[in-house]
Design a protein around this motif. Structure first.
Motif, PDB file in Angstrom:
ATOM      1  N   GLY A 191       4.447  -6.360  -1.614  1.00 29.03           N
ATOM      2  CA  GLY A 191       3.334  -6.761  -2.470  1.00 29.03           C
ATOM      3  C   GLY A 191       1.984  -6.558  -1.821  1.00 29.03           C
ATOM      4  N   GLU A 192       1.963  -6.045  -0.597  1.00 24.49           N
ATOM      5  CA  GLU A 192       0.710  -5.801   0.132  1.00 24.49           C
ATOM      6  C   GLU A 192       0.752  -4.406   0.745  1.00 24.49           C
ATOM      7  OE1 GLU A 192       0.177  -8.787   3.095  1.00 24.49           O
ATOM      8  OE2 GLU A 192       0.259 -10.428   1.667  1.00 24.49           O
ATOM      9  N   PRO A 193      -0.414  -3.799   0.924  1.00 22.61           N
ATOM     10  CA  PRO A 193      -0.419  -2.500   1.616  1.00 22.61           C
ATOM     11  C   PRO A 193      -0.085  -2.681   3.092  1.00 22.61           C
ATOM     12  CG  PRO A 193      -2.653  -3.215   1.169  1.00 22.61           C
ATOM     13  CD  PRO A 193      -1.751  -4.216   0.515  1.00 22.61           C
ATOM     14  N   ALA A 215       3.705   3.923   2.807  1.00 22.43           N
ATOM     15  CA  ALA A 215       2.753   2.999   2.177  1.00 22.43           C
ATOM     16  C   ALA A 215       3.201   2.604   0.768  1.00 22.43           C
ATOM     17  CB  ALA A 215       1.364   3.619   2.150  1.00 22.43           C
ATOM     18  N   ARG A 216       3.703   3.556   0.005  1.00 23.90           N
ATOM     19  CA  ARG A 216       4.206   3.239  -1.350  1.00 23.90           C
ATOM     20  C   ARG A 216       5.376   2.262  -1.279  1.00 23.90           C
ATOM     21  NH1 ARG A 216       3.349   8.810  -2.162  1.00 23.90           N
ATOM     22  NH2 ARG A 216       5.523   9.244  -1.698  1.00 23.90           N
ATOM     23  N   GLN A 217       6.311   2.539  -0.390  1.00 26.10           N
ATOM     24  CA  GLN A 217       7.489   1.672  -0.275  1.00 26.10           C
ATOM     25  C   GLN A 217       7.119   0.291   0.264  1.00 26.10           C
ATOM     26  OE1 GLN A 217      10.244   3.908   2.131  1.00 26.10           O
ATOM     27  NE2 GLN A 217      11.056   5.007   0.359  1.00 26.10           N
ATOM     28  N   TRP A 218       6.225   0.265   1.232  1.00 30.13           N
ATOM     29  CA  TRP A 218       5.783  -1.002   1.827  1.00 30.13           C
ATOM     30  C   TRP A 218       5.148  -1.889   0.755  1.00 30.13           C
ATOM     31  CZ3 TRP A 218       6.016  -2.182   7.166  1.00 30.13           C
ATOM     32  CH2 TRP A 218       5.360  -3.349   7.543  1.00 30.13           C
ATOM     33  N   HIS A 234       2.251  13.075   4.501  1.00 32.57           N
ATOM     34  CA  HIS A 234       3.321  12.766   3.546  1.00 32.57           C
ATOM     35  C   HIS A 234       4.136  11.531   3.971  1.00 32.57           C
ATOM     36  CE1 HIS A 234       6.282  13.445   0.441  1.00 32.57           C
ATOM     37  NE2 HIS A 234       7.223  13.335   1.363  1.00 32.57           N
ATOM     38  N   THR A 235       4.525  11.472   5.235  1.00 31.83           N
ATOM     39  CA  THR A 235       5.345  10.345   5.698  1.00 31.83           C
ATOM     40  C   THR A 235       4.584   9.036   5.576  1.00 31.83           C
ATOM     41  OG1 THR A 235       6.577  11.768   7.205  1.00 31.83           O
ATOM     42  CG2 THR A 235       6.640   9.405   7.666  1.00 31.83           C
TER      43      THR A 235
END
Length: 180
Positions: A138-140, A130-133, A124-125
């Motif tokens: 604009g990149e994973p 990853a979503r916020q990053w 989960h963390t």
């Protein structure tokens, strides 16, 4: 580059004192980008680290720490909602200033031992980060971004948990060069 190991990040995972100050020495410009600050349900790891009951809400602050525009650390701090009205009320007005301004300027604040931890790649963390990053850059995030350090700060008996997740290339970061 392979998966970053605990050994390759050892100095960062165990460094005492302010991570913000240490990062600021790496370049010309240090920034805190606030990704989210608000009330959420308690997560199991945070509840256990804070010694809290199963019920209740946590105030969470998630940020990217950047040097010369490059994101090097994703950090999450969590405390029980009731502490925001008490010992940790200054957190409300922190904005984009580093949390270190609160943690290292008050001699009454005590810190637990640093706990290095490898995140589950699909936990989960990691998914949240990853979503916020992606939204912020604009990149994973680097796939190898799995090592964090965790500690609990106490002020007036109220705990605050801080988790800092490192880009694998932070150990060899050079200004103007993109970390991997």
């Amino acid at each position: 580059m392979g998966i970053a190991s605990r050994h390759s990040l050892r100095d960062w995972l165990r460094a005492p004192g302010s991570l913000s100050r240490r990062l600021a020495r790496l370049g010309q410009r240090f920034e805190v980008q606030v990704l989210r600050q608000g009330v959420t349900p308690l997560r199991t790891a945070e509840r256990q680290a804070l010694g809290l009951p199963r019920r209740g809400c946590t105030v969470v602050r998630e940020v990217l720490l950047r040097v010369d525009g490059q994101p090097l650390v994703w950090a999450r701090s969590a405390l029980h909602q009731s502490s925001l009205a008490g010992p940790w009320k200054a957190l409300k007005g922190l904005g984009s200033r580093p949390l270190a301004h609160l943690l290292y300027e008050d001699p009454r604040i005590q810190r637990s031992e640093l706990q290095p931890r490898r995140l589950a790649r699909f936990g989960h963390t990691r998914r949240q980060m990853a979503r916020q990053w992606l939204a912020a850059t604009g990149e994973p995030p680097p796939a190898q971004m799995l090592w964090s350090r965790n500690s609990v700060f106490r002020r007036g008996g109220a705990p605050l948990r801080v988790m800092e997740l490192f880009v694998p290339g932070v150990a060899g970061f050079k200004p103007g060069k993109r970390p991997r």
